[in-house]
Design a protein around this motif. Sequence first.
Motif, PDB file in Angstrom:
ATOM      1  N   TRP A 188      39.231  27.842  43.757  1.00 46.08           N
ATOM      2  CA  TRP A 188      39.991  28.576  42.733  1.00 46.08           C
ATOM      3  C   TRP A 188      41.202  29.317  43.278  1.00 46.08           C
ATOM      4  O   TRP A 188      42.179  29.547  42.561  1.00 46.08           O
ATOM      5  CB  TRP A 188      39.072  29.582  42.030  1.00 46.08           C
ATOM      6  N   LEU A 237      33.122  40.105  41.866  1.00 44.80           N
ATOM      7  CA  LEU A 237      33.713  41.231  42.605  1.00 44.80           C
ATOM      8  C   LEU A 237      32.762  42.409  42.512  1.00 44.80           C
ATOM      9  O   LEU A 237      32.495  42.857  41.396  1.00 44.80           O
ATOM     10  CB  LEU A 237      35.054  41.628  42.007  1.00 44.80           C
ATOM     11  N   ILE A 294      35.923  36.290  38.185  1.00 47.39           N
ATOM     12  CA  ILE A 294      37.374  36.369  37.979  1.00 47.39           C
ATOM     13  C   ILE A 294      38.083  35.023  38.031  1.00 47.39           C
ATOM     14  O   ILE A 294      39.314  34.962  38.007  1.00 47.39           O
ATOM     15  CB  ILE A 294      38.010  37.294  39.037  1.00 47.39           C
ATOM     16  N   GLU A 298      39.732  31.684  36.766  1.00 50.41           N
ATOM     17  CA  GLU A 298      40.342  31.212  35.509  1.00 50.41           C
ATOM     18  C   GLU A 298      39.697  29.880  35.121  1.00 50.41           C
ATOM     19  O   GLU A 298      40.292  28.814  35.265  1.00 50.41           O
ATOM     20  CB  GLU A 298      41.837  30.989  35.717  1.00 50.41           C
ATOM     21  N   LEU A 343      43.339  41.344  41.733  1.00 51.64           N
ATOM     22  CA  LEU A 343      43.656  41.398  40.313  1.00 51.64           C
ATOM     23  C   LEU A 343      43.718  42.848  39.869  1.00 51.64           C
ATOM     24  O   LEU A 343      42.946  43.682  40.308  1.00 51.64           O
ATOM     25  CB  LEU A 343      42.577  40.667  39.511  1.00 51.64           C
ATOM     26  N   ARG A 403      43.342  39.088  34.074  1.00 55.30           N
ATOM     27  CA  ARG A 403      42.479  37.931  34.218  1.00 55.30           C
ATOM     28  C   ARG A 403      43.306  36.758  34.700  1.00 55.30           C
ATOM     29  O   ARG A 403      44.179  36.278  34.006  1.00 55.30           O
ATOM     30  CB  ARG A 403      41.784  37.612  32.899  1.00 55.30           C
ATOM     31  N   GLY A 404      43.037  36.302  35.895  1.00 57.83           N
ATOM     32  CA  GLY A 404      43.760  35.139  36.338  1.00 57.83           C
ATOM     33  C   GLY A 404      44.644  35.410  37.536  1.00 57.83           C
ATOM     34  O   GLY A 404      45.497  36.289  37.528  1.00 57.83           O
ATOM     35  N   LEU A 405      44.405  34.618  38.570  1.00 61.63           N
ATOM     36  CA  LEU A 405      45.127  34.758  39.820  1.00 61.63           C
ATOM     37  C   LEU A 405      46.587  34.348  39.664  1.00 61.63           C
ATOM     38  O   LEU A 405      47.471  34.910  40.314  1.00 61.63           O
ATOM     39  CB  LEU A 405      44.423  33.870  40.857  1.00 61.63           C
ATOM     40  N   THR A 406      46.836  33.387  38.816  1.00 64.86           N
ATOM     41  CA  THR A 406      48.198  32.902  38.634  1.00 64.86           C
ATOM     42  C   THR A 406      49.092  34.031  38.112  1.00 64.86           C
ATOM     43  O   THR A 406      50.176  34.277  38.642  1.00 64.86           O
ATOM     44  CB  THR A 406      48.216  31.716  37.643  1.00 64.86           C
ATOM     45  N   ARG A 458      49.629  36.663  40.790  1.00 60.93           N
ATOM     46  CA  ARG A 458      50.605  36.259  41.809  1.00 60.93           C
ATOM     47  C   ARG A 458      52.032  36.450  41.311  1.00 60.93           C
ATOM     48  O   ARG A 458      52.905  36.902  42.055  1.00 60.93           O
ATOM     49  CB  ARG A 458      50.343  34.804  42.225  1.00 60.93           C
ATOM     50  N   PRO A 476      41.282  33.553  51.871  1.00 62.95           N
ATOM     51  CA  PRO A 476      41.008  33.256  50.457  1.00 62.95           C
ATOM     52  C   PRO A 476      39.772  33.966  49.902  1.00 62.95           C
ATOM     53  O   PRO A 476      39.700  34.203  48.704  1.00 62.95           O
ATOM     54  CB  PRO A 476      40.802  31.736  50.463  1.00 62.95           C
ATOM     55  N   ALA A 480      40.836  36.990  47.940  1.00 65.27           N
ATOM     56  CA  ALA A 480      41.853  36.786  46.903  1.00 65.27           C
ATOM     57  C   ALA A 480      41.615  37.657  45.677  1.00 65.27           C
ATOM     58  O   ALA A 480      42.550  38.088  45.019  1.00 65.27           O
ATOM     59  CB  ALA A 480      41.895  35.315  46.474  1.00 65.27           C
ATOM     60  N   GLY A 481      40.362  37.923  45.366  1.00 61.17           N
ATOM     61  CA  GLY A 481      40.056  38.652  44.143  1.00 61.17           C
ATOM     62  C   GLY A 481      40.319  40.137  44.224  1.00 61.17           C
ATOM     63  O   GLY A 481      40.726  40.756  43.249  1.00 61.17           O
ATOM     64  N   ASP A 482      40.094  40.720  45.406  1.00 59.02           N
ATOM     65  CA  ASP A 482      40.150  42.178  45.469  1.00 59.02           C
ATOM     66  C   ASP A 482      41.029  42.767  46.565  1.00 59.02           C
ATOM     67  O   ASP A 482      41.199  43.993  46.621  1.00 59.02           O
ATOM     68  CB  ASP A 482      38.731  42.769  45.575  1.00 59.02           C
ATOM     69  N   THR A 531      47.243  34.313  49.946  1.00 55.43           N
ATOM     70  CA  THR A 531      46.121  33.866  50.774  1.00 55.43           C
ATOM     71  C   THR A 531      46.450  32.667  51.651  1.00 55.43           C
ATOM     72  O   THR A 531      45.549  31.991  52.134  1.00 55.43           O
ATOM     73  CB  THR A 531      44.916  33.512  49.866  1.00 55.43           C
TER      74      THR A 531
END
Lengths: 269, 269
Positions: free
Chosen positions: A172, A200, A216, A218, B97, B102-105, B108, B136, B139-141, B146
Motif C-alpha cells: 500500500w 496505527l 489506514i 486506501e 496521515l 484518509r489516504g496516503l496519496t 503526500r 515503508p 508510512a502511516g505515522d 518512504t
Amino acid sequence: MSDIVFNHATVRERADMLSFLRLSAERGLETVSIWGDEIAKVGEANALAALRDHGMKVAGYNRIGPFGPGYLDRAEEELERAARFAPDHVFLFTGGLAEGERGLTAARRRVEDQVSRLLEMARRIGVKLAIEPLHPMLAGDRSVITSLTAANDLCDILGHGIGVVVDVYHLWWDERLGAEILRAGRAGRLLGFHVNDWLLPTRHLLTDRGMMGDGIIELASIDDMMRRAGFRGAVEVEIFSTDWWARDPAEVMDVAIARCRHIFGAKNS
Amino acid sequence: MSDIVFNHATVRERADMLSFLRLSAERGLETVSIWGDEIAKVGEANALAALRDHGMKVAGYNRIGPFGPGYLDRAEEELERAARFAPDHVFLFTGGLAEGERGLTAARRRVEDQVSRLLEMARRIGVKLAIEPLHPMLAGDRSVITSLTAANDLCDILGHGIGVVVDVYHLWWDERLGAEILRAGRAGRLLGFHVNDWLLPTRHLLTDRGMMGDGIIELASIDDMMRRAGFRGAVEVEIFSTDWWARDPAEVMDVAIARCRHIFGAKNS
C-alpha cells in the motif's frame, strides 16, 4: 460485484480446515485459499472429501518454501500435493537470507534462479505459481521480493506459468503501485487480491494486521486499480492477527464479509 | 577515511546534550548531530557554549515536524533556533496521515506543498533542509516519504536549498537504492549517511535497531554506493534501540566507533 474468498490463515487458530470449509460454505462462499500444513493436520483424504462435499474450489495454495537447503525435493512433493487440490495458483515463499548468506543482492540472485527451477517443475506438474511480494520490513527473514516491480520484473524474465498476487498490506505504501498493477494486468498475470488493513500503531511485524476498514490503507482506491487493470477475481481476506485469531471464527468471517460488501461491493452469494 | 558523527539519539536516554558533547569530544569527534528537544532540556545558551568550548560543529539538526496544524509557526521558530547552531542541514519530519486524513496519496500531496513552504522559509533564514526517507513500515505515522526515489523527485521539483539523507535502516531493502544514491549525488544533494543495522528478528517498528555489524544490511556495499556517488561526508551513527539505550553511553560510542572503523574504514581522529 466481486466474490469473497477467505484465506484459512485468517481463522486458523480456532478453526481447522474442515471447520473452515464448513464455515465458508455456510456463508455462501464457493472458493477458499488453503495451507499445506493445515491439510496435513486433518488428513489429505478428509480435506479433499470436504471440498468435494461442499462443492468448493481452491484459489490459492500455500505454499512452496522457504527456499532452504533441500527445498527442491520438498517443493516437488508440495507441488504434487497442491496439484491434487487443483488450485488457481500456488504461492512461492522465498524466505529471507540463507544461513550464513550476507547481502540481499546475493539472496535475490539466488532466489531468481530457484524460482526459475521451480517454475520448470510447476509447469511439468501442471500448476501455476504466484509471487506475492511481501512488505520491505520482511525482507530479511520472509521474502527477498519486496515490491510489485521486482515481481513483475521476474515474471517478465520467466515467461508463462507464473503471476503475481497483490496484498494491500505489503504494497500500500508504494508510489509505483498503480502503475505496477496495470503492468501486471496487461501481462495477464494478476492472480489474486488479498485484503486486510494497516493499523496505527502496528505492534508486531507479523501478527498485527487489521480488519479492512480499521486501518489506514486506501482499500477502495487499490481495488479500483485492480479493476482498471482488468482483474475480475475475488477479494481474498487474509488477516494475520493475534487479536482476530482469538475471536470466534464465525464472527470474524461475518465481520469481514460485511466489510468487504461495504468497501469493495463484494458478495458472498 | 571518512569521519564519524554521532547522532545524540543514539545515547540520549542516559546522556544529556552536555554529556553527549563531552563524550564525543573525548573520542576526538569534531561534529555531532543534535535535537531541538535535547537543547531545550539543558538550555540553549549552555548547549551553544558547550559546542563552542569543544570546538564542535553540527551536522544534522533534528527536526522540523511533524507537519500538524499550526506547524508553520512552530517551524519558523525551530528553523531560527536551528540556524543559531549553524548545522549543515535541518531534518524535515513530515509525520504520517493527518488527523482524519484518509489516504496516503492525499497526504503526500499535502506534504509536498508543506515542504515547499518550509523551503521558502528555510532559504530566508539561511538553513539547508534535509529529507530523510523513512522505512515503508513508518508510512502511516512517521513519514509519507518512504523511498529515496520519492525524495529525489521532490527535490527535483523544489530546486536549491534542500537535499537528502540516506539512512541504511530505512532504505537497505530497495532495489533502486544504488541508482537513486547516484542520482542524488549527481544532483549534489547527498547531505548525510546514517548507519545502524537491521536485526533478525526485529521486535519493534521503532526501537529495535541494531549496531552496525549485528544485523543483515550490506553496509560496506551501501557505503561504496555513497562514495561512488561522490559523497565525502561522515558516517553518522543513529541507533534507536531500547537495548543500546540501556547501556553505558561511553561503551555504546566505543563499540560504534570500532565498528565504523572496521566496516567503513572511518576515523574518529
